[in-house]
Design an enzyme around this catalytic site. Structure first.
Site, PDB file in Angstrom:
ATOM      1  N   THR A   1      -6.238   7.441   6.347  1.00 41.68           N
ATOM      2  CA  THR A   1      -6.659   7.453   4.933  1.00 41.68           C
ATOM      3  C   THR A   1      -6.705   6.042   4.359  1.00 41.68           C
ATOM      4  O   THR A   1      -6.929   5.878   3.158  1.00 41.68           O
ATOM      5  CB  THR A   1      -5.721   8.320   4.071  1.00 41.68           C
ATOM      6  OG1 THR A   1      -4.432   7.711   4.023  1.00 41.68           O
ATOM      7  CG2 THR A   1      -5.615   9.738   4.617  1.00 41.68           C
TER       8      THR A   1
ATOM      9  N   HIS B   1       0.816  -1.212   0.000  1.00 41.54           N
ATOM     10  CA  HIS B   1       0.000   0.000   0.000  1.00 41.54           C
ATOM     11  C   HIS B   1       0.848   1.259   0.000  1.00 41.54           C
ATOM     12  O   HIS B   1       0.402   2.328  -0.395  1.00 41.54           O
ATOM     13  CB  HIS B   1      -0.916   0.027   1.221  1.00 41.54           C
ATOM     14  CG  HIS B   1      -1.820  -1.149   1.337  1.00 41.54           C
ATOM     15  ND1 HIS B   1      -2.666  -1.545   0.318  1.00 41.54           N
ATOM     16  CD2 HIS B   1      -2.012  -2.040   2.342  1.00 41.54           C
ATOM     17  CE1 HIS B   1      -3.340  -2.613   0.706  1.00 41.54           C
ATOM     18  NE2 HIS B   1      -2.956  -2.941   1.915  1.00 41.54           N
TER      19      HIS B   1
HETATM   20 ZN   LIG Z   1      -0.599   8.033   4.580  1.00 45.83          ZN
END
Ligand SMILES: [Zn+2]
Length: 250
Positions: free
Chosen positions: A201, A90
């Site tokens: 987020t 990610h």
């Molecule tokens: Zn971040």
């Protein structure tokens, strides 16, 4: 974050740091930045991710309207301490030694790690930047404060030289940094900032995170930005979220 380190932290901090999805590939349900597990579906993938869909104070945002609050300076007490660099699928994350802190509202927050997004997650005045760094801090009770630094394309950024030279190119790989990376060197000279209340987020999109976005971008070369984008293999920015009742302070 290694599991052994988590065990020594308070449960809430452990949950938040794990939840940040920033280190622990394989923790929780699979999520992604596009397709059936993309951001518009995060809230439905796992019951723990519902804040991604139902939250009213989510990050990122477009910082457009601001209220003048004469914000106090953030106290920075950083030393070089980035020791391990993880590609978790990610993001690329640099884990940080204990002992580097910021002071905010009379509270002390310890720097845990920093990581990157391309393009930027937050926008300023409707504008995205090609890259954004998040410096993630937690206080003794597990409250999170994230400092965001925007990058614009320009001269090479020397603060990135060491982590970029060692950058792991594939998910699951970790590089040990012989020369400890410096978070201080990532900061702009002028540390004026915007402040708002937001969330992680990434799933589980937990709220209650204090966001401190540096007003002044720093520079990264085209080659540096491209190198990170290639290591990720896909954009890793969550779309802009509604501001709702929040106010951005400056
Ligand atoms: Zn971040």
């Amino acid at each position: 974050m290694k599991r052994t380190a988590i065990a020594t932290l308070t449960p809430i901090l452990g949950t938040l740091i794990l939840g940040a999805g920033l280190a622990c590939a394989g923790e929780g349900a699979h999520w992604d930045y596009s397709g059936p597990h993309g951001p518009e579906h995060w809230g439905e993938i796992d019951p723990h991710f519902t804040a991604c869909k139902t939250g009213k104070a989510q990050t990122p945002i477009d910082i457009s309207t601001r209220s003048d609050a004469d914000l106090p300076r953030i106290g920075f007490h950083y030393k070089p301490g980035g020791h391990d660099e993880v590609h978790n699928g990610h993001t690329i994350q640099v884990d940080y030694d204990a002992g580097s802190t910021i002071t905010l509202d009379g509270r002390e927050y310890s720097l845990k790690q920093f990581h990157f997004h391309t393009p930027s997650e937050n926008h300023v005045g409707g504008k995205a930047f090609p890259m954004e760094a998040h410096l993630v801090h937690a206080d003794a009770e597990g409250h999170l404060a994230v400092i965001a630094v925007m990058f614009e394309e320009g001269p090479e950024n020397l603060a990135l030289a060491s982590p970029w030279a060692a950058m792991p190119r594939a998910h699951g790989h970790t590089a040990h940094l012989a020369n400890k990376a410096s978070a201080e060197a990532l900061l702009p000279a002028d540390r004026a900032y915007y402040r708002f209340e937001g969330s992680l987020t990434t799933p589980p999109c937990t709220e209650g995170v204090t966001w401190l976005v540096m007003k002044h971008p720093v520079s990264a070369s085209h080659g540096q930005i491209v190198k990170f984008a290639r290591a990720m293999g896909h954009p890793n920015n969550r779309p802009i979220q509604p501001l709702n009742a929040r106010v951005v302070l400056e």
